[in-house]
Design a protein around this motif. Structure first.
Motif, PDB file in Angstrom:
ATOM      1  N   HIS A 197       0.852  -1.187   0.000  1.00 34.35           N
ATOM      2  CA  HIS A 197       0.000   0.000   0.000  1.00 34.35           C
ATOM      3  C   HIS A 197       0.890   1.239   0.000  1.00 34.35           C
ATOM      4  N   ASP A 238      -6.205  -2.186   6.706  1.00 34.14           N
ATOM      5  CA  ASP A 238      -5.014  -2.130   5.855  1.00 34.14           C
ATOM      6  C   ASP A 238      -4.703  -0.694   5.428  1.00 34.14           C
ATOM      7  N   HIS A 239      -5.693   0.200   5.500  1.00 36.50           N
ATOM      8  CA  HIS A 239      -5.483   1.615   5.148  1.00 36.50           C
ATOM      9  C   HIS A 239      -5.240   2.492   6.373  1.00 36.50           C
ATOM     10  N   GLU A 271      -3.521   8.925   3.354  1.00 37.68           N
ATOM     11  CA  GLU A 271      -3.493   7.496   3.672  1.00 37.68           C
ATOM     12  C   GLU A 271      -2.295   7.128   4.547  1.00 37.68           C
ATOM     13  N   SER A 286       1.155   5.808  -0.037  1.00 30.87           N
ATOM     14  CA  SER A 286       0.557   7.065   0.426  1.00 30.87           C
ATOM     15  C   SER A 286       0.756   8.119  -0.647  1.00 30.87           C
ATOM     16  N   PRO A 323      -1.265   3.625   5.612  1.00 28.00           N
ATOM     17  CA  PRO A 323      -1.546   2.188   5.560  1.00 28.00           C
ATOM     18  C   PRO A 323      -0.592   1.357   6.414  1.00 28.00           C
ATOM     19  N   GLN A 324      -0.969   0.111   6.579  1.00 30.17           N
ATOM     20  CA  GLN A 324      -0.156  -0.959   7.144  1.00 30.17           C
ATOM     21  C   GLN A 324       0.152  -0.781   8.618  1.00 30.17           C
ATOM     22  N   ASN A 382      -7.188  10.308   6.185  1.00 33.08           N
ATOM     23  CA  ASN A 382      -7.599   8.903   6.213  1.00 33.08           C
ATOM     24  C   ASN A 382      -8.865   8.760   5.382  1.00 33.08           C
TER      25      ASN A 382
END
Length: 368
Positions: free
Chosen positions: A292, A342-343, A307, A294, A309-310, A336
């Motif tokens: 993922h 996951d995001h 974003e 950003s 993520p992870q 966000n």
């Protein structure tokens, strides 16, 4: 259930020695559970089990909104486990929430693994193999033997109420996991296992597994139903309508040489997070690295990151990269887009750095 199966079940109840519950030490509790399951010799002599299953796995963290019910992926198939060799084969048909039916076969043997999906074979990563090996260690058929072999590390747990009944338990280490195991006060069989691990979203991730509907297979009592909850929410419901015990051919666990030669071996390692900035347009970059990414937007006085993520480790790597690329220009906010784990798994890293989060109003309580 057949008359023979009923008779075997009644026989197992009659001949199992019942130890006094009150005043039991931790080893006594484990010994009572071992006897209830069929005895130590029967557990150690167990070679291979074949378990047909039906399961529903709920996508916690992938709901439509934070308040929505989790949707289920339904699967059915067969699990063959070689308890002595630590090998396992999983064959299943998976019906996901969206998309067509998938036919999968996963083989884990001697430290490597293979996944076959609709005929296409790939080598499993070391993390997947470790997960299967962990599942074998934490199975009821091995939990009690691990406890006996580490009797010096057993600790008594105070009685706790589970679904209206008070149960006593023990605490001990099973590999890297520290496990709380509680026993049914009437039968002595394992009732509930409890493991607490770290989680980027939940903080403490409390996984509870219920073992119910015990029936005999190959001289050993096995649970025909497993229910897994995560912080009180149902994650998986599995029923085993048919369980048999006996030897199994080595061919069942064979991994083709073409896959075995490429399969990673050795301990699971966490590689460093490497972030690369790829410019998409004037003042707009994509922070790549991992599954993922950003988006980074440069404004006159600040940077905006879209974003997180992870994990927090990835967020720290993104922030380190941005400080090096844009010295003196802070990240003013992180956007966000939605709550899916996951995001949003890296939001804590930004919050810890004092960076405000911008999100939809329906996600505000989740972010808080």
């Amino acid at each position: 259930m057949s008359v023979r199966a009923v008779g075997a079940c009644l026989l197992a109840v009659c001949v199992s020695p019942v130890l006094p519950v009150n005043g039991q030490g931790p080893r006594d509790r484990v010994a009572r559970a071992v006897a209830a399951m069929g005895g130590e010799r029967a557990l150690r002599d167990l070679q291979t089990t074949t378990m047909d299953f039906n399961t529903a796995t709920f996508g916690i963290g992938q709901e439509e909104t934070p308040e929505s019910a989790a949707r289920a992926t339904v699967a059915s198939g067969r699990i063959i486990t070689d308890w002595r060799g630590g090998r396992r084969v999983l064959q299943q048909e998976v019906r996901p929430v969206a998309g067509g039916v998938q036919r999968q076969r996963r083989i884990t043997a001697r430290g490597i693994g293979m996944l076959e999906t609709d005929g296409r074979q790939t080598a499993d990563g070391a993390g997947v193999v470790a997960g299967v090996e962990r599942a074998i260690r934490l199975s009821p058929e091995r939990l009690l033997l691990n406890a006996l072999e580490n009797a010096g590390g057993l600790q008594s747990l105070p009685a706790k109420e589970w679904r209206g009944d008070r149960s006593e338990g023990v605490r001990y280490a099973v590999g890297p996991d520290t496990l709380n195991l509680y026993f049914d006060s009437r039968s002595g069989l394992p009732l509930v296992s409890e493991v607490v691990t770290d989680d980027g979203i939940l903080g403490d991730r409390r996984t509870v597994i219920w073992y119910t509907r015990w029936q005999p297979a190959g001289g050993v009592q096995v649970p025909r139903q497993l229910d897994v909850t995560v912080n009180g929410r149902l994650q998986a419901h599995t029923v085993y309508p048919e369980v048999t015990a006996g030897a199994s051919s080595d061919e069942v666990f064979a991994i083709p040489d073409s896959i075995a030669s490429r399969a990673p071996r050795g301990p699971v390692t966490t590689p460093p997070v490497v972030v690369q900035l790829v410019q998409l347009a004037p003042n707009v970059w994509r922070a790549e690295g991992g599954s993922h990414h950003s988006l980074v937007i440069e404004q006159p006085r600040q940077l905006v990151v879209v974003e997180a993520p992870q994990t927090s480790a990835r967020s720290r790597a993104v922030l380190d990269t941005l400080r090096a690329r844009f010295p003196g220009k802070p990240v003013g906010m992180v956007v966000n887009t939605h709550h899916h784990w996951d995001h949003s798994g890296g939001l804590r890293g930004y919050l810890a750095a004092g960076i405000p989060v911008v999100t939809h109003a329906r996600n505000a309580a989740f972010v808080r």
